[in-house]
Scaffold this motif. Structure first.
Motif, PDB file in Angstrom:
ATOM      1  N   ARG A   1       0.829  -1.117  -0.004  1.00  0.00           N
ATOM      2  CA  ARG A   1      -0.052  -0.344   0.356  1.00  0.00           C
ATOM      3  C   ARG A   1       0.860   1.317  -0.004  1.00  0.00           C
ATOM      4  NH1 ARG A   1      -4.613  -1.710   4.702  1.00  0.00           N
ATOM      5  NH2 ARG A   1      -5.680  -3.231   3.188  1.00  0.00           N
ATOM      6  N   HIS A   2       1.728   0.743   0.468  1.00  0.00           N
ATOM      7  CA  HIS A   2       3.364   2.214   0.498  1.00  0.00           C
ATOM      8  C   HIS A   2       3.612   2.564  -1.141  1.00  0.00           C
ATOM      9  CE1 HIS A   2       2.178   1.748   4.998  1.00  0.00           C
ATOM     10  NE2 HIS A   2       2.929   3.453   4.639  1.00  0.00           N
ATOM     11  N   LEU A   3       3.338   1.310  -2.318  1.00  0.00           N
ATOM     12  CA  LEU A   3       4.390   1.617  -3.187  1.00  0.00           C
ATOM     13  C   LEU A   3       3.326   3.442  -3.804  1.00  0.00           C
ATOM     14  CD1 LEU A   3       4.389  -1.866  -4.075  1.00  0.00           C
ATOM     15  CD2 LEU A   3       6.422  -0.557  -3.043  1.00  0.00           C
ATOM     16  N   ASP A   4       3.930   3.632  -5.600  1.00  0.00           N
ATOM     17  CA  ASP A   4       3.253   4.058  -5.642  1.00  0.00           C
ATOM     18  C   ASP A   4       2.628   4.464  -6.739  1.00  0.00           C
ATOM     19  OD1 ASP A   4       2.621   7.108  -6.890  1.00  0.00           O
ATOM     20  OD2 ASP A   4       4.810   8.102  -6.873  1.00  0.00           O
ATOM     21  N   PRO A   5       1.548   3.981  -7.269  1.00  0.00           N
ATOM     22  CA  PRO A   5       0.522   4.183  -8.603  1.00  0.00           C
ATOM     23  C   PRO A   5       1.088   4.954  -8.822  1.00  0.00           C
ATOM     24  CG  PRO A   5      -0.937   4.594  -6.706  1.00  0.00           C
ATOM     25  CD  PRO A   5       0.138   4.410  -6.158  1.00  0.00           C
ATOM     26  N   ARG A   6       1.383   6.060  -8.993  1.00  0.00           N
ATOM     27  CA  ARG A   6       1.769   7.065 -10.558  1.00  0.00           C
ATOM     28  C   ARG A   6       3.412   7.268  -9.964  1.00  0.00           C
ATOM     29  NH1 ARG A   6      -3.512   7.876  -8.245  1.00  0.00           N
ATOM     30  NH2 ARG A   6      -6.147   7.986  -9.392  1.00  0.00           N
ATOM     31  N   PRO A   7       4.288   6.593 -10.784  1.00  0.00           N
ATOM     32  CA  PRO A   7       5.367   7.392 -10.707  1.00  0.00           C
ATOM     33  C   PRO A   7       6.027   7.892 -11.037  1.00  0.00           C
ATOM     34  CG  PRO A   7       5.602   4.786 -12.081  1.00  0.00           C
ATOM     35  CD  PRO A   7       3.807   5.569 -11.560  1.00  0.00           C
ATOM     36  N   GLY A   8       4.915   8.454 -12.634  1.00  0.00           N
ATOM     37  CA  GLY A   8       5.239   9.970 -13.380  1.00  0.00           C
ATOM     38  C   GLY A   8       5.139  11.116 -12.522  1.00  0.00           C
ATOM     39  N   TRP A   9       4.393  10.982 -11.285  1.00  0.00           N
ATOM     40  CA  TRP A   9       3.959  12.606 -10.568  1.00  0.00           C
ATOM     41  C   TRP A   9       5.175  12.594  -9.716  1.00  0.00           C
ATOM     42  CZ3 TRP A   9      -1.611  12.311  -8.050  1.00  0.00           C
ATOM     43  CH2 TRP A   9      -3.161  12.364  -8.966  1.00  0.00           C
ATOM     44  N   ARG A  10       6.096  11.786  -9.253  1.00  0.00           N
ATOM     45  CA  ARG A  10       7.172  12.006  -8.432  1.00  0.00           C
ATOM     46  C   ARG A  10       8.082  13.264  -9.534  1.00  0.00           C
ATOM     47  NH1 ARG A  10       9.529   6.547  -7.142  1.00  0.00           N
ATOM     48  NH2 ARG A  10       7.933   4.892  -7.753  1.00  0.00           N
ATOM     49  N   VAL A  11       7.893  13.127 -10.811  1.00  0.00           N
ATOM     50  CA  VAL A  11       8.950  13.625 -11.878  1.00  0.00           C
ATOM     51  C   VAL A  11       8.089  14.937 -12.839  1.00  0.00           C
ATOM     52  CG1 VAL A  11      10.828  14.550 -13.812  1.00  0.00           C
ATOM     53  CG2 VAL A  11      10.483  12.087 -11.977  1.00  0.00           C
ATOM     54  N   GLY A  12       8.264  16.170 -12.871  1.00  0.00           N
ATOM     55  CA  GLY A  12       7.346  17.247 -13.236  1.00  0.00           C
ATOM     56  C   GLY A  12       7.513  18.658 -12.917  1.00  0.00           C
ATOM     57  N   ASP A  13       6.512  19.177 -13.109  1.00  0.00           N
ATOM     58  CA  ASP A  13       6.468  20.511 -12.283  1.00  0.00           C
ATOM     59  C   ASP A  13       6.172  20.673 -10.900  1.00  0.00           C
ATOM     60  OD1 ASP A  13       6.376  23.445 -12.040  1.00  0.00           O
ATOM     61  OD2 ASP A  13       3.967  23.113 -13.198  1.00  0.00           O
ATOM     62  N   SER A  14       7.006  20.954 -10.615  1.00  0.00           N
ATOM     63  CA  SER A  14       7.012  20.730  -9.148  1.00  0.00           C
ATOM     64  C   SER A  14       6.713  22.198  -8.644  1.00  0.00           C
ATOM     65  CB  SER A  14       8.541  20.615  -8.103  1.00  0.00           C
ATOM     66  OG  SER A  14       9.135  21.110  -9.260  1.00  0.00           O
ATOM     67  N   ARG A  15       5.800  22.899  -9.219  1.00  0.00           N
ATOM     68  CA  ARG A  15       5.554  24.479  -8.308  1.00  0.00           C
ATOM     69  C   ARG A  15       3.912  24.230  -7.278  1.00  0.00           C
ATOM     70  NH1 ARG A  15       2.256  27.800 -12.582  1.00  0.00           N
ATOM     71  NH2 ARG A  15       0.467  26.676 -12.260  1.00  0.00           N
ATOM     72  N   VAL A  16       4.242  24.925  -6.440  1.00  0.00           N
ATOM     73  CA  VAL A  16       3.260  24.273  -5.800  1.00  0.00           C
ATOM     74  C   VAL A  16       2.132  26.070  -5.775  1.00  0.00           C
ATOM     75  CG1 VAL A  16       2.556  24.051  -3.359  1.00  0.00           C
ATOM     76  CG2 VAL A  16       4.378  23.160  -4.090  1.00  0.00           C
ATOM     77  N   ASP A  17       1.196  25.913  -5.461  1.00  0.00           N
ATOM     78  CA  ASP A  17      -0.016  26.988  -5.048  1.00  0.00           C
ATOM     79  C   ASP A  17      -0.349  27.027  -3.737  1.00  0.00           C
ATOM     80  OD1 ASP A  17       0.154  27.856  -8.265  1.00  0.00           O
ATOM     81  OD2 ASP A  17      -1.393  26.183  -8.423  1.00  0.00           O
ATOM     82  N   TYR A  18       0.403  28.385  -3.250  1.00  0.00           N
ATOM     83  CA  TYR A  18       0.661  28.524  -1.704  1.00  0.00           C
ATOM     84  C   TYR A  18      -0.659  29.818  -1.505  1.00  0.00           C
ATOM     85  CZ  TYR A  18       5.675  26.417  -1.448  1.00  0.00           C
ATOM     86  OH  TYR A  18       6.303  25.434  -1.217  1.00  0.00           O
ATOM     87  N   ILE A  19      -0.632  29.323  -0.408  1.00  0.00           N
ATOM     88  CA  ILE A  19      -2.426  30.373   0.093  1.00  0.00           C
ATOM     89  C   ILE A  19      -2.209  31.212   0.754  1.00  0.00           C
ATOM     90  CG2 ILE A  19      -4.118  30.261   1.694  1.00  0.00           C
ATOM     91  CD1 ILE A  19      -4.409  27.776   1.054  1.00  0.00           C
ATOM     92  N   VAL A  20      -2.372  32.229  -0.014  1.00  0.00           N
ATOM     93  CA  VAL A  20      -1.726  33.880   1.208  1.00  0.00           C
ATOM     94  C   VAL A  20      -2.841  34.432   1.930  1.00  0.00           C
ATOM     95  CG1 VAL A  20      -0.351  35.999   0.353  1.00  0.00           C
ATOM     96  CG2 VAL A  20      -0.095  34.293  -1.479  1.00  0.00           C
ATOM     97  N   PRO A  21      -2.493  34.549   3.062  1.00  0.00           N
ATOM     98  CA  PRO A  21      -3.251  34.557   3.551  1.00  0.00           C
ATOM     99  C   PRO A  21      -3.690  36.726   3.753  1.00  0.00           C
ATOM    100  CG  PRO A  21      -1.331  34.575   5.521  1.00  0.00           C
ATOM    101  CD  PRO A  21      -0.760  33.980   3.595  1.00  0.00           C
ATOM    102  N   ASP A  22      -4.901  36.441   3.996  1.00  0.00           N
ATOM    103  CA  ASP A  22      -5.590  37.598   3.563  1.00  0.00           C
ATOM    104  C   ASP A  22      -5.493  38.602   5.174  1.00  0.00           C
ATOM    105  OD1 ASP A  22      -7.525  38.408   1.268  1.00  0.00           O
ATOM    106  OD2 ASP A  22      -7.237  36.043   2.324  1.00  0.00           O
ATOM    107  N   VAL A  23      -5.324  38.395   6.060  1.00  0.00           N
ATOM    108  CA  VAL A  23      -5.015  38.864   7.080  1.00  0.00           C
ATOM    109  C   VAL A  23      -4.111  37.610   8.437  1.00  0.00           C
ATOM    110  CG1 VAL A  23      -7.892  39.801   7.784  1.00  0.00           C
ATOM    111  CG2 VAL A  23      -7.573  37.182   8.769  1.00  0.00           C
ATOM    112  N   ILE A  24      -3.799  38.024   9.043  1.00  0.00           N
ATOM    113  CA  ILE A  24      -2.774  37.333   9.943  1.00  0.00           C
ATOM    114  C   ILE A  24      -3.317  37.875  12.174  1.00  0.00           C
ATOM    115  CG2 ILE A  24      -0.401  37.503  10.892  1.00  0.00           C
ATOM    116  CD1 ILE A  24       0.326  38.419   8.274  1.00  0.00           C
ATOM    117  N   VAL A  25      -3.029  37.287  12.623  1.00  0.00           N
ATOM    118  CA  VAL A  25      -3.985  36.806  14.474  1.00  0.00           C
ATOM    119  C   VAL A  25      -2.715  36.362  14.398  1.00  0.00           C
ATOM    120  CG1 VAL A  25      -4.847  35.393  15.373  1.00  0.00           C
ATOM    121  CG2 VAL A  25      -6.077  36.631  13.308  1.00  0.00           C
ATOM    122  N   ARG A  26      -2.424  37.051  15.822  1.00  0.00           N
ATOM    123  CA  ARG A  26      -1.804  37.285  17.056  1.00  0.00           C
ATOM    124  C   ARG A  26      -1.916  37.221  18.023  1.00  0.00           C
ATOM    125  NH1 ARG A  26       1.881  40.178  12.952  1.00  0.00           N
ATOM    126  NH2 ARG A  26       3.098  38.665  11.337  1.00  0.00           N
TER     127      ARG A  26
END
Length: 484
Positions: A262-287
Motif C-alpha cells: 500500500r505504500h508503493l506509488d501507483p503513479r510514478p510519473g507524478w514524482r517528476v515534473g512541474d514541482s510548482r505549488v500554489d500556496y495560500i496567501v492569507p488575507d489577515v494574520i492573527v497573533r
C-alpha cells in the motif's frame, strides 16, 4: 350586489419596488468576492491602463502628493487607523522578479548588460520525458536501441504509464529494417529499468510489480510478488483474511506485506515534473500579543496605489468637452481607490468579529469552536449577510493553529441533550479523537460512534457522523480493521 361590486372593484396597488444594483455597484460586489491575489492582479492591470493611478513604491515624492478617495485629508488610500496593519512593515516591492512571480508573465523592462531579468531567475521545469531521456543519454546504447527507447519514453502519459501498444509504437519509428516485437520489448524493459521505479508499466499490476522487485527482504518480496501478480483484485478489495487463506500464510505476515504494498506509488510519473505549488496567501494574520488576540491585514495582499495628483491637477486645469475619456478615467481611478479602502476595511472588520467570537478555538483547538452563523457577524459589523458571505469567500486567516478559510469558522449550532449548543466543527474534532483512540483490531462503526456521542449528551444522526468522517478523510470501519 354591493358586496359583489366591492369584490370586483379593488384599489389599484402601487407596483412593488424592486431593488436593482447599478453596474458599478454590481462590479463592486464582484470585486469584494474576489480572492486578494485576483484583486491585486486587477489593480496591477488598472495601474497599467489608467494614467491617474500610480504605485506608491514607484512614485516620486517631490512631484506627487497622495490623495484619499474623498480627497479631504491628503493621506494615502489605505485602510484607516482602526487597521494597525500598516505599521507592521512595507508592502513588497514591484521589481521585475516579483512582478514575474506574482503575475506569471508580466512584461519585462529592458535591463542593462549583466543585469538578471525575471526570465533568468525562473527555473525551467523538468518533465518526466526530459528526466528519462537524460538517463538514456548516459547509457552505452546503439543508435537503434536508443531510438526505440526514446520512442517508448515519448509514448508515456503523465502518470508514467505506457497506454500505447508496442506494435503501434514500432510502426511510428522511422528505422530500417522495422523494429521487431522482441526489439520493442527490450526497449520497454530498458525504460522500465530507469528512475522512477515503476515507470513505463502497462497497468497498475505491472507498475506495482516493478516496485515490489526492488524490495530487499527476499521472503517479503516473494510474497508481495504473489499477491500483486496473482491476487490483485483481492488486494484492491483489502480482503486480507481471504488472501491469507488463499495463500496459506499467517494472517499477521500477509497483513504486513499488504501494508508494504500500500505504500508503493501507483503513479510514478507524478514524482517528476512541474514541482510548482500554489500556496495560500492569507488575507489577515492573527497573533497573540500581551494576552490579547490581534488581527492585522497581511500587507502583502493590500495594493499600495494612489491618485497621481500631478496628472489630476493638470486635467482639472485644461479639461474641455473633448476630454471626456480622461474624465471617465479619473472617475474610475477614484472609484478604484475607494473600493480598495472599503474592501480591506470590511475584510478586517469581519475577521476581527470572527476572532472575538472564536477566541477559544485559537486557544484550545477545534473542540472549542463555537457555533457561528453569518447573521451574527453581519449584525456586529453592520453589513448585510450577503456581504459577509462574499467577504469570507476565498479569504484566509493565518493563525498559530494554521491557515484557515474564513468560512471554516462558521457552522450551525447543534443542541446537546443538556440544551447546550456546540458547533459541527467541534463534533468533527470529537469524532476524529474517538476514531484515533479506537482499538485497531476492533474499529468503531459509524453507528458505534453515534452511540458514543449520544452517551456524551450529543444527539447526532448516524448519517451526520458518516458525513463528518468523510470530511475528515477517514476510511470506513471495514478498511480500518487491523487483524492480529
Amino acid at each position: 350586489m354591493g358586496l359583489a361590486l366591492r369584490n370586483e372593484i379593488r384599489p389599484l396597488q402601487a407596483p412593488t419596488p424592486t431593488q436593482t444594483l447599478s453596474p458599478r455597484l454590481q462590479r463592486a460586489v464582484q470585486l469584494l468576492q474576489m480572492s486578494s491575489l485576483d484583486f491585486a492582479a486587477l489593480v496591477r492591470q488598472k495601474l497599467g491602463d489608467n494614467p491617474f493611478l500610480e504605485s506608491e513604491d514607484d512614485s516620486d515624492p517631490a512631484t506627487a502628493t497622495p490623495e484619499t478617495p474623498d480627497g479631504d485629508d491628503g493621506t494615502a488610500p489605505q485602510v484607516k487607523a482602526s487597521n494597525e496593519a500598516w505599521d507592521s512593515g512595507p508592502i513588497g516591492g514591484t521589481d521585475d522578479r516579483e512582478l514575474w512571480i506574482n503575475d506569471g508573465g508580466s512584461p519585462l523592462r529592458p535591463t542593462g548588460d549583466g543585469d538578471a531579468t525575471a526570465m533568468d531567475l525562473t527555473a525551467s521545469a523538468t518533465t518526466l520525458a526530459m528526466h528519462l531521456h537524460g538517463q538514456l543519454n548516459v547509457m552505452a546504447l546503439t543508435p537503434r536501441d536508443l531510438t526505440l527507447a526514446r520512442a517508448v519514453v515519448e509514448s508515456l502519459d503523465d502518470d508514467g504509464y505506457l497506454r500505447t501498444p508496442l506494435e503501434e509504437i514500432a510502426g511510428l519509428v522511422p528505422c530500417a529494417p522495422p523494429a521487431a516485437p522482441a526489439e520493442m520489448l527490450v526497449a520497454l524493459r530498458l525504460v522500465q529499468s530507469l528512475e522512477p521505479v515503476g515507470v513505463a508499466a502497462r497497468g497498475v499490476g505491472e507498475c506495482l510489480l516493478l516496485q515490489v522487485r526492488q524490495m530487499e527482504d527476499g521472503p517479503c518480496r516473494a510474497l508481495a510478488e504473489r499477491i500483486v501478480g496473482e491476487h490483485l483484485q483481492a488486494l484492491a478489495a483489502r480482503d486480507v483474511p481471504g488472501l491469507a487463506a488463499t495463500l496459506r500464510e499467517p494472517l499477521r505476515r500477509v497483513e504486513a506485506v499488504v501494508d508494504r504494498i500500500r505504500h508503493l506509488d501507483p503513479r510514478p510519473g507524478w514524482r517528476v515534473g512541474d514541482s510548482r505549488v500554489d500556496y495560500i496567501v492569507p488575507d489577515v494574520i492573527v497573533r497573540r500579543q500581551r494576552g490579547q488576540w490581534s488581527v492585522q491585514l497581511n500587507p502583502a495582499v493590500v495594493p499600495r496605489v494612489r491618485l497621481n495628483q500631478v496628472y489630476a491637477e493638470l486635467y482639472q486645469r485644461h479639461r474641455s468637452r473633448s476630454s471626456g475619456a480622461l474624465g471617465e478615467q479619473l472617475q474610475d481611478a477614484r472609484w478604484t481607490l475607494r473600493n480598495v479602502e472599503q474592501r480591506f476595511s470590511t475584510i478586517l472588520d469581519v475577521a476581527q468579529a470572527i476572532v472575538r467570537r472564536q477566541r477559544h478555538f485559537l486557544e484550545f483547538g477545534p473542540m472549542a469552536m463555537k457555533p457561528l452563523v453569518l447573521r451574527e457577524i453581519a449584525e456586529e459589523v453592520g453589513v448585510h449577510e450577503s456581504t459577509v458571505s462574499r467577504v469570507t469567500n476565498n479569504k484566509h486567516m493565518a493563525t498559530p493553529l494554521g491557515v484557515f478559510e474564513l468560512k471554516y469558522f462558521f457552522s450551525r449550532p447543534m443542541v446537546s441533550a443538556a440544551g447546550n449548543a456546540c458547533s459541527g466543527t467541534a463534533i468533527r474534532g470529537l469524532i476524529g479523537d474517538i476514531i484515533q483512540a479506537e482499538n485497531p483490531a476492533r474499529p468503531l462503526s459509524d453507528a458505534d460512534i453515534t452511540r458514543q456521542l449520544t452517551a456524551q449528551g450529543l444527539v447526532v444522526a448516524r448519517r451526520t457522523v458518516t458525513k463528518y468522517r468523510q470530511l475528515l478523510r477517514i476510511e470506513p470501519v471495514d478498511k480500518r480493521r487491523r487483524h492480529g
